[in-house]
Design an enzyme around this catalytic site. Structure first.
Site: not given
Length: 165
Positions: A55-57, A60
């Site tokens: 999810i972070c990737t 960002l």
């Protein structure tokens, strides 16, 4: 005599209208980055759990792919996780991020704690987003629950409100 230990004072998430807590962290190149150095510009502080996580990737990369929306609002993006500067650099190079990834590595999660977004149980930052105006005042806050990605449309709306568009 038994010594009584006091629990640390609870840290609350900074609210809209409050001065953003200052911090200084190392970016992916080992350079110090201090929030107050950006006075005169808007800043989007994005806490994320871990480099290279799914999810972070996605979040960002969405910022990376839409960086013009931030630049058009005279906003600098500072993305923060508890990863080391070495992990941040590998992540930034792998994903071609053109903004600073800051290492809240040691003391572990100190800045995330100060912003009220550190999850003690898992040792990671929650998905907290703080849009700070040129004077250093918090103008937008959202903290998403675990597993829930942020909405870039909300960033855009908040940024537009800063520029009066």
């Amino acid at each position: 005599m038994t010594e009584v230990q006091q629990a640390p004072a609870p840290v609350h998430v900074p609210q809209v209208g409050q001065l953003a807590p200052d911090f200084e962290l190392l970016n992916q190149y080992g350079e110090p980055v201090r929030l107050t150095d950006f006075r005169g510009r808007n800043v989007v502080v994005v806490f994320f759990p871990f480099a290279f996580s799914g999810i972070c990737t996605g979040e960002l990369c969405e910022i990376r792919d839409n960086i013009a929306a931030f630049e058009d609002s005279d906003a600098t993006v500072l993305a923060i996780s508890v990863d080391s500067k070495f992990a941040q650099r590998a992540y930034a190079e792998h994903e071609h991020f053109g903004f600073d990834l800051l290492a809240d590595f040691w003391p572990h999660g100190a800045v995330a704690r100060n912003y009220g977004v550190f999850d003690e149980a898992s040792g990671m930052a929650l998905r907290g987003t703080f849009i700070i105006d040129a004077a250093g005042t918090v103008r937008y806050v959202v903290v998403n629950p675990r597993g829930q990605a942020r909405d870039l449309t909300e960033y855009r709306r908040a940024l537009l409100s800063l520029t009066g568009q």
